[in-house]
Design a protein around this motif. Structure first.
Motif, PDB file in Angstrom:
ATOM      1  N   ARG A 342     -96.267  58.815  57.702  1.00  0.00           N
ATOM      2  CA  ARG A 342     -96.349  58.272  56.340  1.00  0.00           C
ATOM      3  C   ARG A 342     -95.038  57.575  55.999  1.00  0.00           C
ATOM      4  NH1 ARG A 342     -96.527  62.252  51.209  1.00  0.00           N
ATOM      5  NH2 ARG A 342     -94.401  62.601  51.947  1.00  0.00           N
ATOM      6  N   LEU A 343     -95.159  56.300  55.617  1.00  0.00           N
ATOM      7  CA  LEU A 343     -93.990  55.566  55.138  1.00  0.00           C
ATOM      8  C   LEU A 343     -94.178  55.394  53.638  1.00  0.00           C
ATOM      9  CD1 LEU A 343     -94.069  54.858  58.198  1.00  0.00           C
ATOM     10  CD2 LEU A 343     -93.206  52.623  57.607  1.00  0.00           C
ATOM     11  N   SER A 344     -93.191  55.781  52.863  1.00  0.00           N
ATOM     12  CA  SER A 344     -93.371  55.618  51.418  1.00  0.00           C
ATOM     13  C   SER A 344     -92.146  54.953  50.801  1.00  0.00           C
ATOM     14  CB  SER A 344     -93.699  56.957  50.755  1.00  0.00           C
ATOM     15  OG  SER A 344     -92.852  57.976  51.207  1.00  0.00           O
ATOM     16  N   LEU A 345     -92.440  53.981  49.936  1.00  0.00           N
ATOM     17  CA  LEU A 345     -91.426  53.069  49.405  1.00  0.00           C
ATOM     18  C   LEU A 345     -91.090  53.441  47.963  1.00  0.00           C
ATOM     19  CD1 LEU A 345     -93.111  49.761  50.674  1.00  0.00           C
ATOM     20  CD2 LEU A 345     -91.750  51.403  51.981  1.00  0.00           C
ATOM     21  N   PHE A 346     -89.970  52.932  47.513  1.00  0.00           N
ATOM     22  CA  PHE A 346     -89.553  53.181  46.125  1.00  0.00           C
ATOM     23  C   PHE A 346     -88.890  51.903  45.604  1.00  0.00           C
ATOM     24  CE2 PHE A 346     -86.616  55.404  42.995  1.00  0.00           C
ATOM     25  CZ  PHE A 346     -87.632  55.835  42.157  1.00  0.00           C
ATOM     26  N   ALA A 347     -88.552  51.932  44.323  1.00  0.00           N
ATOM     27  CA  ALA A 347     -87.941  50.763  43.682  1.00  0.00           C
ATOM     28  C   ALA A 347     -86.716  50.253  44.448  1.00  0.00           C
ATOM     29  CB  ALA A 347     -87.552  51.126  42.251  1.00  0.00           C
ATOM     30  N   ASP A 348     -85.984  51.179  45.100  1.00  0.00           N
ATOM     31  CA  ASP A 348     -84.739  50.768  45.766  1.00  0.00           C
ATOM     32  C   ASP A 348     -84.920  50.414  47.250  1.00  0.00           C
ATOM     33  OD1 ASP A 348     -85.161  53.254  46.869  1.00  0.00           O
ATOM     34  OD2 ASP A 348     -83.271  54.137  46.203  1.00  0.00           O
TER      35      ASP A 348
END
Ligand code: PLP
Length: 374
Positions: A342-348
Motif C-alpha cells: 500500500r502506497l499512501s500519499l499526503f499533502a506534503d
C-alpha cells in the motif's frame, strides 16, 4: 526516507507541534476550571472546535473530541443498543475498530448483518439494501477504505438506507475520508461520523465523533460531564489545539487534484511493470493498493525500507490480523493478498520522491525474483 505510508499515520505539521507546545506551556490549566486561566484553556478548545467544524462542514456543537477514531467507532456500537433495538448492518470493508465491536455484539446474540463488497471494493449496494429492513437500527458504512482507498458514495447510500428504514441511524468511519473527498460532513446525511487527527498532520491520540444535530447518543465514558456530558474525561487541550492547526495547514497545503494525478501516474508506472492496482475505481486519490506478482509484501516492505522507502501493506494498525479480510472480500486469493503493498500519499508528498520510490520498489521486486515484474 521517502515516506509513503500516510494512511497509517502522517508526519506532524510544524504548526501543529507549535500549537500543542504553546498550550502545554501557556494554557496547561484544567479547561473545566472556573478561574480565568481555566476559562482561557477552555477557549482554546472551543476555538479549535469551531476551526475544525468550519473546515469539515459541520456545526461546532456537533463535534465531540475523543482519544482516537477507534474510541469513536467503539462508542457507536457500545451505545447503539441503549437507544434503539433492532438489527445492525455493517460492510465487509470496515476497519477492525468497527468490525470487532460489531462482532462482539453478534457474539452476545445481536443480529449483525454484513454486506459484501464488489470486486471493485465498494459495498455491494443491492446486497446492502437487501439486508436493511424496518427493524434495522444502525448501519455503519466506511467512507474511504484504508487498504484500497475506495470511496463509498455515502450520500447516496444514506438516502437509500433511510428510505428502507427511516428509524435507522447511519454511521460512517471517515478516518481516511475527512477533508480528503471534498464533501462537507453535513451533505453526507450521516448521523454519526468518526475521524482521527493523526491522519491529517496532527499527533496521535486525538479524534472526534460527529453527532448530527437532533440525534441522541448515550455517553460512552461517564464521569465529570465534559464534552456536553457525552464524553467525560479532562480534554486533551494541547492535542485539540494541534488538531485544529493541522486542519488549517492541511487546508493550505493540500491539493486534491495534484495528489490524485500523482497517484494515477504511480499506478500507471506499476501497471507498466506488470503489477495490478486493487481498488482503482472510485478511489480517493490518496491510497494505491499495488499487487506485485510473486513477491511477498512483507519482504518487499522491508527491502524498500532498507533502501529508504516507507510503504505499507494491508492495515498498519491491525497487527497480526492485517490485510486479509477486506481484500479477500474483494475476491483476491491468499497469494495475491500476500503480494499487496500500500502506497499512501499526503499533502506534503512530492512527485519526484514518489516516482523515485516507485523505481526503488520495482527494482527491489526484481531483485526479490519476481519474474512478472518487467
Ligand atoms: N478507521 C480507519 C479507516 C482507519 O484507517 C484507522 C486507522 O488506521 C482507524 C479507524 C483507527 O484510527 P485511530 O488510530 O485514530 O484509532
Amino acid at each position: 526516507m521517502i515516506y509513503l505510508d500516510n494512511a497509517a499515520t502522517t508526519r506532524v505539521f510544524d504548526r501543529a507541534i507549535s500549537a500543542a507546545s504553546e498550550v502545554m506551556r501557556e494554557r496547561f490549566y484544567n479547561p473545566n476550571a472556573t478561574y480565568e486561566s481555566g476559562v482561557k484553556a477552555r477557549e482554546s478548545i472551543e476555538h479549535a472546535r469551531r476551526t475544525i467544524a468550519d473546515a469539515v462542514g459541520a456545526a461546532a456543537d456537533e463535534l465531540i473530541f475523543t482519544s482516537c477514531a477507534t474510541e469513536s467507532n467503539n462508542w457507536i456500537f457500545a451505545c447503539g443498543k441503549k437507544y434503539k433495538k433492532g438489527n445492525i448492518v455493517i460492510t465487509a470493508g470496515e476497519h477492525a475498530s468497527v468490525y470487532e465491536p460489531a462482532m462482539q455484539l453478534k457474539s452476545r446474540g445481536d443480529d449483525v448483518r454484513i454486506a459484501p463488497l464488489t470486486a471493485d471494493g465498494n459495498v455491494d449496494e443491492n446486497a446492502l439494501l437487501s439486508l436493511v429492513d424496518e427493524e434495522t437500527s444502525l448501519v455503519s458504512l466506511i467512507h474511504v477504505n484504508n487498504e484500497t482507498g475506495v470511496v463509498n458514495d455515502i450520500e447516496r447510500l444514506v438516502a437509500a438506507v433511510k428510505a428502507r428504514s427511516p428509524r435507522a441511524y447511519v454511521h460512517s468511519d471517515g478516518v481516511q475520508g475527512l477533508l480528503k473527498t471534498g464533501m462537507p460532513l453535513r451533505d453526507l446525511g450521516v448521523d454519526f461520523y468518526s475521524a482521527s487527527a493523526h491522519k491529517l498532520g496532527a499527533p496521535k491520540g486525538i479524534g472526534l465523533l460527529y453527532v448530527k444535530h437532533g440525534i441522541n447518543i448515550s455517553p460512552y465514558l461517564s464521569g465529570g460531564g465534559q464534552e456536553r456530558n457525552l464524553r467525560s474525561g479532562t480534554q486533551n487541550t494541547p492535542y485539540i489545539a494541534a488538531f485544529a492547526a493541522a486542519v488549517e495547514e492541511f487546508g493550505k497545503a493540500n491539493d486534491r487534484m495534484r495528489i490524485s494525478a500523482l497517484r494515477a501516474e504511480l499506478c500507471e508506472y506499476f501497471v507498466s511493470h506488470g503489477c495490478k492496482i486493487v481498488g482503482n475505481h472510485n478511489n480517493s486519490g490518496y491510497i494505491a493498493c499495488v499487487l506485485v506478482p510473486n513477491v511477498k509484501a512483507e519482504i518487499l516492505q522491508n527491502v524498500a525500507h532498507d533502501s529508504g522507502v516507507v510503504i505499507g501493506k494491508g492495515a498498519a494498525c491491525s497487527g497480526s490480523k492485517r490485510g486479509n479480510r477486506v481484500l479477500s472480500a474483494m475476491g483476491l486469493k491468499q497469494n495475491e493478498i500476500e503480494s499487496c503493498i500500500r502506497l499512501s500519499l499526503f499533502a506534503d508528498t512530492k512527485r519526484d520522491d514518489a516516482l523515485e520510490a516507485a523505481h526503488i520498489i520495482i527494482d527491489a521486486a526484481r531483485r526479490l525474483g519476481s519474474k512478472h515484474v518487467g
